[in-house]
Write a protein that holds these residues in place. Sequence first.
Motif, PDB file in Angstrom:
ATOM      1  N   PRO A 182       0.789  -1.237   0.000  1.00  0.00           N
ATOM      2  CA  PRO A 182       0.000   0.000   0.000  1.00  0.00           C
ATOM      3  C   PRO A 182       0.821   1.286   0.000  1.00  0.00           C
ATOM      4  N   PHE A 183       2.073   1.226   0.455  1.00  0.00           N
ATOM      5  CA  PHE A 183       2.839   2.464   0.616  1.00  0.00           C
ATOM      6  C   PHE A 183       4.075   2.520  -0.271  1.00  0.00           C
ATOM      7  N   SER A 184       4.239   1.563  -1.180  1.00  0.00           N
ATOM      8  CA  SER A 184       5.492   1.449  -1.922  1.00  0.00           C
ATOM      9  C   SER A 184       5.734   2.603  -2.887  1.00  0.00           C
ATOM     10  N   ALA A 185       4.670   3.262  -3.345  1.00  0.00           N
ATOM     11  CA  ALA A 185       4.846   4.351  -4.310  1.00  0.00           C
ATOM     12  C   ALA A 185       5.126   5.700  -3.643  1.00  0.00           C
ATOM     13  N   LEU A 186       5.149   5.722  -2.324  1.00  0.00           N
ATOM     14  CA  LEU A 186       5.312   6.979  -1.592  1.00  0.00           C
ATOM     15  C   LEU A 186       6.782   7.284  -1.327  1.00  0.00           C
ATOM     16  N   ASP A 187       7.084   8.563  -1.134  1.00  0.00           N
ATOM     17  CA  ASP A 187       8.439   8.933  -0.749  1.00  0.00           C
ATOM     18  C   ASP A 187       8.706   8.449   0.677  1.00  0.00           C
ATOM     19  N   ARG A 224       5.966   7.578   3.468  1.00  0.00           N
ATOM     20  CA  ARG A 224       5.805   6.143   3.730  1.00  0.00           C
ATOM     21  C   ARG A 224       5.921   5.845   5.218  1.00  0.00           C
ATOM     22  N   SER A 225       6.912   6.452   5.872  1.00  0.00           N
ATOM     23  CA  SER A 225       7.088   6.212   7.301  1.00  0.00           C
ATOM     24  C   SER A 225       5.904   6.740   8.107  1.00  0.00           C
ATOM     25  N   GLU A 226       5.347   7.877   7.679  1.00  0.00           N
ATOM     26  CA  GLU A 226       4.173   8.433   8.355  1.00  0.00           C
ATOM     27  C   GLU A 226       2.952   7.525   8.178  1.00  0.00           C
ATOM     28  N   SER A 257      12.768  -2.841   5.173  1.00  0.00           N
ATOM     29  CA  SER A 257      12.699  -1.842   6.243  1.00  0.00           C
ATOM     30  C   SER A 257      11.274  -1.712   6.762  1.00  0.00           C
ATOM     31  N   GLU A 258      10.287  -1.790   5.872  1.00  0.00           N
ATOM     32  CA  GLU A 258       8.885  -1.727   6.279  1.00  0.00           C
ATOM     33  C   GLU A 258       8.519  -2.947   7.115  1.00  0.00           C
ATOM     34  N   ALA A 259       8.947  -4.115   6.661  1.00  0.00           N
ATOM     35  CA  ALA A 259       8.664  -5.342   7.400  1.00  0.00           C
ATOM     36  C   ALA A 259       9.281  -5.304   8.796  1.00  0.00           C
ATOM     37  N   ALA A 260      10.528  -4.863   8.894  1.00  0.00           N
ATOM     38  CA  ALA A 260      11.216  -4.828  10.185  1.00  0.00           C
ATOM     39  C   ALA A 260      10.579  -3.835  11.134  1.00  0.00           C
ATOM     40  N   ARG A 261       9.967  -2.815  10.599  1.00  0.00           N
ATOM     41  CA  ARG A 261       9.433  -1.741  11.429  1.00  0.00           C
ATOM     42  C   ARG A 261       8.012  -1.996  11.925  1.00  0.00           C
ATOM     43  N   ILE A 262       7.166  -2.579  11.094  1.00  0.00           N
ATOM     44  CA  ILE A 262       5.737  -2.565  11.379  1.00  0.00           C
ATOM     45  C   ILE A 262       5.177  -3.923  11.796  1.00  0.00           C
ATOM     46  N   SER A 263       5.950  -5.000  11.649  1.00  0.00           N
ATOM     47  CA  SER A 263       5.389  -6.345  11.786  1.00  0.00           C
ATOM     48  C   SER A 263       5.566  -6.954  13.172  1.00  0.00           C
TER      49      SER A 263
END
Length: 243
Positions: free
Chosen positions: A158-163, A167-169, A191-197
């Motif tokens: 869902p957030f891959s196209a964002l800067d 994306r972090s927000e 990085s997304e997986a490590a942060r949110i999962s």
Amino acid sequence: MIEQAPNITFKGTATIGERVLFDNLSLTIKSEQFTCLLGASGVGKSTILRLIAGLETGADFSGSIVADNGKNLKDQIGYMAQGGELFPWASVLDNVNLGTKLRGQKADKARALHVIEQVGLADHIHKRPSTLSGGEQQRVALARTLMEDRSIVLLDEPFSALDAKTRSEMQELAGQLLADRTVLLVTHDPSEAARISHSIWVMTEDGLSNVAVPDQPPVRAIDDEDTLSCQGRLYRILRGIET
């Protein structure tokens, strides 16, 4: 108020023609957690997500997909794709109310306004998507997902196209607003997986492997040492340097 989010058990084999996409794969998606499915393109991540959602995949599937509350999965699922899939001619408010309108139900304007406020777009309710930034458009898509009020939420890149900043927000916002749901996040981003999962599964042509997450609960700080260490390990696994 949503019902208690269920656990989901996915087991099965998928083929496309003579090609085996995955074989005897088993995955448990836990209640009130973010489960991340990470892997290279073409290994079948989105196929799993679409099978759970009851959408067309182009694959032949044999197996089972079961929620432990015994209820029909399709009736419990909210889906958010990469592009947001907003109607360009409709306002923010109308896009958020889309599901209600398609079902021929009366729109709950008060609730829609509350959800739009939750994602920080209270001043934009009458604007059309073309006047919004990419991050704002994804906030509308998230608001529409919340408006459906489903206990299971499927997020497909869902957030891959964002800067990076936006994306972090959005990761933080999704982590906050979807905390009581059963969430499956498909992503290419370590990085997304490590942060949110709460749980990370890496999918390769050989199947699934579970990777330990940092001790800190999500959503984790971007520069946290354990988060960066997990991110580094995920990159190594994806590149075949580590198993």
